[in-house]
Motif scaffolding. Structure first.
Motif, PDB file in Angstrom:
ATOM      1  N   ILE A   9      27.516  17.717 -32.616  1.00 48.93           N
ATOM      2  CA  ILE A   9      26.990  19.067 -32.838  1.00 48.93           C
ATOM      3  C   ILE A   9      27.451  19.583 -34.195  1.00 48.93           C
ATOM      4  CG2 ILE A   9      26.937  21.451 -31.976  1.00 48.93           C
ATOM      5  CD1 ILE A   9      27.318  20.241 -29.159  1.00 48.93           C
ATOM      6  N   PHE A  10      26.495  19.754 -35.087  1.00 44.16           N
ATOM      7  CA  PHE A  10      26.759  20.410 -36.365  1.00 44.16           C
ATOM      8  C   PHE A  10      26.687  21.917 -36.126  1.00 44.16           C
ATOM      9  CE2 PHE A  10      24.843  16.421 -38.257  1.00 44.16           C
ATOM     10  CZ  PHE A  10      26.016  15.977 -38.834  1.00 44.16           C
ATOM     11  N   GLY A  11      27.755  22.620 -36.510  1.00 48.21           N
ATOM     12  CA  GLY A  11      27.772  24.069 -36.290  1.00 48.21           C
ATOM     13  C   GLY A  11      28.453  24.445 -34.996  1.00 48.21           C
ATOM     14  N   ALA A  12      29.375  23.598 -34.515  1.00 51.07           N
ATOM     15  CA  ALA A  12      29.977  23.799 -33.191  1.00 51.07           C
ATOM     16  C   ALA A  12      30.877  25.026 -33.088  1.00 51.07           C
ATOM     17  CB  ALA A  12      30.745  22.550 -32.770  1.00 51.07           C
ATOM     18  N   THR A  13      31.180  25.669 -34.204  1.00 52.03           N
ATOM     19  CA  THR A  13      31.977  26.897 -34.130  1.00 52.03           C
ATOM     20  C   THR A  13      31.096  28.148 -34.176  1.00 52.03           C
ATOM     21  OG1 THR A  13      32.265  26.722 -36.522  1.00 52.03           O
ATOM     22  CG2 THR A  13      34.109  25.979 -35.144  1.00 52.03           C
ATOM     23  N   GLY A  14      29.775  27.979 -34.291  1.00 57.03           N
ATOM     24  CA  GLY A  14      28.877  29.123 -34.431  1.00 57.03           C
ATOM     25  C   GLY A  14      28.586  29.820 -33.114  1.00 57.03           C
ATOM     26  N   GLU A  15      27.865  30.926 -33.205  1.00 60.80           N
ATOM     27  CA  GLU A  15      27.557  31.711 -32.005  1.00 60.80           C
ATOM     28  C   GLU A  15      26.780  30.876 -30.980  1.00 60.80           C
ATOM     29  OE1 GLU A  15      25.234  35.230 -32.702  1.00 60.80           O
ATOM     30  OE2 GLU A  15      25.589  35.978 -30.675  1.00 60.80           O
ATOM     31  N   ILE A  16      25.736  30.219 -31.435  1.00 61.92           N
ATOM     32  CA  ILE A  16      24.959  29.372 -30.536  1.00 61.92           C
ATOM     33  C   ILE A  16      25.569  27.984 -30.468  1.00 61.92           C
ATOM     34  CG2 ILE A  16      22.670  28.367 -30.114  1.00 61.92           C
ATOM     35  CD1 ILE A  16      22.892  31.444 -29.736  1.00 61.92           C
ATOM     36  N   GLY A  17      25.987  27.463 -31.636  1.00 64.68           N
ATOM     37  CA  GLY A  17      26.548  26.113 -31.680  1.00 64.68           C
ATOM     38  C   GLY A  17      27.735  25.947 -30.743  1.00 64.68           C
ATOM     39  N   SER A  18      28.613  26.938 -30.669  1.00 61.18           N
ATOM     40  CA  SER A  18      29.796  26.815 -29.793  1.00 61.18           C
ATOM     41  C   SER A  18      29.384  26.824 -28.321  1.00 61.18           C
ATOM     42  CB  SER A  18      30.797  27.940 -30.071  1.00 61.18           C
ATOM     43  OG  SER A  18      30.224  29.208 -29.806  1.00 61.18           O
ATOM     44  N   ARG A  19      28.338  27.573 -28.023  1.00 64.24           N
ATOM     45  CA  ARG A  19      27.854  27.603 -26.633  1.00 64.24           C
ATOM     46  C   ARG A  19      27.193  26.277 -26.255  1.00 64.24           C
ATOM     47  NH1 ARG A  19      28.480  32.737 -28.280  1.00 64.24           N
ATOM     48  NH2 ARG A  19      28.999  34.257 -26.662  1.00 64.24           N
ATOM     49  N   ILE A  20      26.521  25.664 -27.222  1.00 67.12           N
ATOM     50  CA  ILE A  20      25.928  24.339 -26.969  1.00 67.12           C
ATOM     51  C   ILE A  20      27.052  23.332 -26.725  1.00 67.12           C
ATOM     52  CG2 ILE A  20      24.463  22.509 -27.893  1.00 67.12           C
ATOM     53  CD1 ILE A  20      23.214  24.648 -29.799  1.00 67.12           C
ATOM     54  N   ALA A  21      28.090  23.390 -27.582  1.00 68.68           N
ATOM     55  CA  ALA A  21      29.206  22.444 -27.450  1.00 68.68           C
ATOM     56  C   ALA A  21      29.897  22.614 -26.094  1.00 68.68           C
ATOM     57  CB  ALA A  21      30.197  22.646 -28.599  1.00 68.68           C
ATOM     58  N   HIS A  22      30.190  23.866 -25.761  1.00 68.08           N
ATOM     59  CA  HIS A  22      30.852  24.153 -24.480  1.00 68.08           C
ATOM     60  C   HIS A  22      29.980  23.669 -23.310  1.00 68.08           C
ATOM     61  CE1 HIS A  22      33.295  26.503 -21.639  1.00 68.08           C
ATOM     62  NE2 HIS A  22      32.131  26.804 -21.062  1.00 68.08           N
ATOM     63  N   GLY A  23      28.698  23.962 -23.374  1.00 64.86           N
ATOM     64  CA  GLY A  23      27.783  23.585 -22.284  1.00 64.86           C
ATOM     65  C   GLY A  23      27.622  22.083 -22.163  1.00 64.86           C
ATOM     66  N   CYS A  24      27.644  21.378 -23.293  1.00 66.75           N
ATOM     67  CA  CYS A  24      27.508  19.918 -23.243  1.00 66.75           C
ATOM     68  C   CYS A  24      28.753  19.283 -22.615  1.00 66.75           C
ATOM     69  CB  CYS A  24      27.266  19.360 -24.649  1.00 66.75           C
ATOM     70  SG  CYS A  24      25.566  19.557 -25.202  1.00 66.75           S
ATOM     71  N   THR A  73      22.660  11.783 -29.243  1.00 67.03           N
ATOM     72  CA  THR A  73      21.967  13.018 -29.641  1.00 67.03           C
ATOM     73  C   THR A  73      22.742  13.724 -30.737  1.00 67.03           C
ATOM     74  OG1 THR A  73      21.040  13.311 -27.423  1.00 67.03           O
ATOM     75  CG2 THR A  73      21.169  15.276 -28.796  1.00 67.03           C
ATOM     76  N   VAL A  74      22.026  14.223 -31.735  1.00 66.82           N
ATOM     77  CA  VAL A  74      22.619  15.093 -32.748  1.00 66.82           C
ATOM     78  C   VAL A  74      21.938  16.453 -32.638  1.00 66.82           C
ATOM     79  CG1 VAL A  74      22.811  15.557 -35.226  1.00 66.82           C
ATOM     80  CG2 VAL A  74      23.301  13.264 -34.361  1.00 66.82           C
ATOM     81  N   VAL A  75      22.755  17.502 -32.629  1.00 71.08           N
ATOM     82  CA  VAL A  75      22.245  18.875 -32.588  1.00 71.08           C
ATOM     83  C   VAL A  75      22.657  19.558 -33.885  1.00 71.08           C
ATOM     84  CG1 VAL A  75      22.242  21.069 -31.340  1.00 71.08           C
ATOM     85  CG2 VAL A  75      22.614  18.936 -30.079  1.00 71.08           C
ATOM     86  N   ASP A  76      21.718  20.228 -34.540  1.00 68.98           N
ATOM     87  CA  ASP A  76      22.073  21.050 -35.703  1.00 68.98           C
ATOM     88  C   ASP A  76      21.610  22.471 -35.434  1.00 68.98           C
ATOM     89  OD1 ASP A  76      22.599  22.253 -38.128  1.00 68.98           O
ATOM     90  OD2 ASP A  76      22.037  20.495 -39.305  1.00 68.98           O
ATOM     91  N   SER A  77      22.584  23.403 -35.350  1.00 70.25           N
ATOM     92  CA  SER A  77      22.244  24.794 -34.997  1.00 70.25           C
ATOM     93  C   SER A  77      21.741  25.583 -36.197  1.00 70.25           C
ATOM     94  CB  SER A  77      23.454  25.497 -34.375  1.00 70.25           C
ATOM     95  OG  SER A  77      24.531  25.486 -35.282  1.00 70.25           O
ATOM     96  N   VAL A  78      22.103  25.156 -37.407  1.00 71.51           N
ATOM     97  CA  VAL A  78      21.654  25.883 -38.615  1.00 71.51           C
ATOM     98  C   VAL A  78      21.240  24.864 -39.685  1.00 71.51           C
ATOM     99  CG1 VAL A  78      22.236  27.778 -40.201  1.00 71.51           C
ATOM    100  CG2 VAL A  78      23.405  27.626 -38.029  1.00 71.51           C
ATOM    101  N   PRO A  79      20.115  24.174 -39.479  1.00 70.51           N
ATOM    102  CA  PRO A  79      19.760  23.104 -40.417  1.00 70.51           C
ATOM    103  C   PRO A  79      18.975  23.592 -41.628  1.00 70.51           C
ATOM    104  CG  PRO A  79      18.234  23.122 -38.569  1.00 70.51           C
ATOM    105  CD  PRO A  79      19.191  24.264 -38.340  1.00 70.51           C
ATOM    106  N   MET A 100      17.078  20.581 -33.185  1.00 66.60           N
ATOM    107  CA  MET A 100      17.418  21.565 -34.220  1.00 66.60           C
ATOM    108  C   MET A 100      16.981  22.970 -33.820  1.00 66.60           C
ATOM    109  SD  MET A 100      14.755  20.364 -37.174  1.00 66.60           S
ATOM    110  CE  MET A 100      14.205  21.925 -37.873  1.00 66.60           C
ATOM    111  N   CYS A 101      17.745  23.923 -34.334  1.00 68.26           N
ATOM    112  CA  CYS A 101      17.478  25.323 -34.036  1.00 68.26           C
ATOM    113  C   CYS A 101      16.606  25.913 -35.142  1.00 68.26           C
ATOM    114  CB  CYS A 101      18.797  26.087 -33.947  1.00 68.26           C
ATOM    115  SG  CYS A 101      18.591  27.780 -33.382  1.00 68.26           S
ATOM    116  N   SER A 102      15.611  26.688 -34.741  1.00 66.60           N
ATOM    117  CA  SER A 102      14.754  27.377 -35.706  1.00 66.60           C
ATOM    118  C   SER A 102      14.709  28.849 -35.312  1.00 66.60           C
ATOM    119  CB  SER A 102      13.370  26.719 -35.715  1.00 66.60           C
ATOM    120  OG  SER A 102      12.489  27.394 -36.562  1.00 66.60           O
ATOM    121  N   SER A 103      13.546  29.464 -35.380  1.00 59.94           N
ATOM    122  CA  SER A 103      13.438  30.890 -35.071  1.00 59.94           C
ATOM    123  C   SER A 103      11.996  31.252 -34.747  1.00 59.94           C
ATOM    124  CB  SER A 103      13.903  31.708 -36.274  1.00 59.94           C
ATOM    125  OG  SER A 103      13.584  33.075 -36.098  1.00 59.94           O
TER     126      SER A 103
END
Ligand SMILES: NC(=O)c1ccc[n+]([C@@H]2O[C@H](COP(=O)([O-])OP(=O)(O)OC[C@H]3O[C@@H](n4cnc5c(N)ncnc54)[C@H](OP(=O)(O)O)[C@@H]3O)[C@@H](O)[C@H]2O)c1
Length: 314
Positions: A9-24, A73-79, A100-103
């Protein structure tokens, strides 16, 4: 797709990234999280995440990660496009899935509501998030031309504990929320009937965990993730006022007037974007990912305000 995956997980300390990391981790995956070490405001428990310091824009670092691990799997929360390209080149053959996360800012202005993933987004408009559109088109072209297994999740405005919530001046201004808490007048641009649809950060993180479990069968797909319903700005403000015990009068004025009154806080771009209706259908994510958001926009707003009060922000 195997139950237990090796997830980067790239961005694992971010608002969404940390929640993805915790949930995984909670889902039983083996998780490596990357940070440059600059974001120290994460408040989600990252126990069980193997944290690595590095920059996802650093080619040598990313190639080293690919050489030393066998990620599913690779996750990027802010690519950025460069990050997507680097991940494609470094992990291309190794990965079964790249998320990857978009908007949903890519879709505006909405032509029909609620908008779903078939809504146009590949043309520049005066209000859409054009760089994100270009990045997403690039990522999908890697899927179409090279089979890169990319899936794109597009959150709406993010709300919940950990970040100052969206205000009706088009930003996330502490001054706005202080005024509201103090019972001072606040402004809404033009009409309180504009629709706003927020996604609660805990729910948005869970959508990525659902998507990790789906694996490559959802490659090439875009998913809108949010709460289930949009609400009006009037309802949004009324929810905040009730929560804060505020009697603030609400005034409906032009965006220009808001900028004139609060030049330090409000921007034309922010107000223009706020005045776009946000109303999305999350049915595709529910059906294909099993996404099951637990919170409404009103609850997300209350969580954000409760957090801000606890933090003494206003
Ligand atoms: N805010 C909204 O309302 C909204 C609405 C729709 C969509 N979105 C999208 O949602 C996503 C938000 O994700 P988020 O909440 O997790 O973001 P965030 O809280 O800003 O966190 C981003 C994380 O990425 C890390 N990072 C940034 N650049 C890096 C690099 N070069 N190498 C390694 N790590 C790096 C940062 O950690 P370090 O600094 O420690 O490296 C940071 O922890 C974004 O894609 C955004 O566009 C946001």
């Amino acid at each position: 797709m195997s139950q237990t995956q090796h997830v980067l997980i790239f961005g694992a300390t971010g608002e969404i990234g940390s929640r993805i990391a915790h949930g995984c981790v909670a889902a039983g995956h083996r998780v490596v999280g990357v940070t440059r070490g600059t974001n120290t405001r994460h408040r989600v428990d990252l126990q069980g995440v193997e944290m690595v310091t590095g920059d996802k824009g650093d080619k040598a670092f990313v190639q080293k990660m690919a050489a030393e691990h066998a990620f599913d799997t690779v996750v990027d929360s802010v690519p950025t496009p460069a990050h997507v390209d680097l991940a494609f080149k470094a992990f291309g053959n190794q990965l079964t899935h790249y998320l990857m996360c978009s908007s949903t800012g890519t879709f505006v202005p909405l032509q029909a509501m609620p908008a779903d993933e078939t809504h146009p987004w590949e043309t520049k408009t005066p209000v859409n998030f054009w760089p994100q559109c270009e990045r997403d088109s690039f990522a999908l072209s890697l899927h179409e031309e090279h089979g890169f297994p990319v899936s794109i999740l597009r959150p709406t405005n993010i709300i919940g504990a950990g970040r100052v919530p969206l205000d009706t001046w088009g930003g996330r201004s502490l001054a706005y929320w202080r005024r509201l808490k103090a019972g001072e007048p606040i402004e809404i641009p033009v009409t309180g009937q504009t629709l706003v649809q927020s996604g609660c950060n805990d729910d948005l993180g869970s959508a990525f965990v659902d998507a990790v479990a789906c694996g490559p069968e959802i490659a090439g797909e875009i998913f809108i993730i949010s709460t289930r319903r949009a609400i009006t700005l009037d309802r949004y403000v009324a929810t905040a006022k009730a929560f804060l015990g505020s009697a603030s009068p609400v005034e409906y004025v032009t965006p220009e007037e808001i900028i004139r009154r609060y030049p330090e806080e409000a921007t034309e771009k922010g107000l223009q974007f706020l005045m776009e209706h946000m109303c999305f259908d999350i049915g595709k994510a529910e059906r294909m990912l099993g996404y099951d958001p637990q919170f409404t926009g009103e609850q997300g707003l209350q969580q954000a305000l409760a957090w801000a009060l606890e933090e003494g922000l206003f």
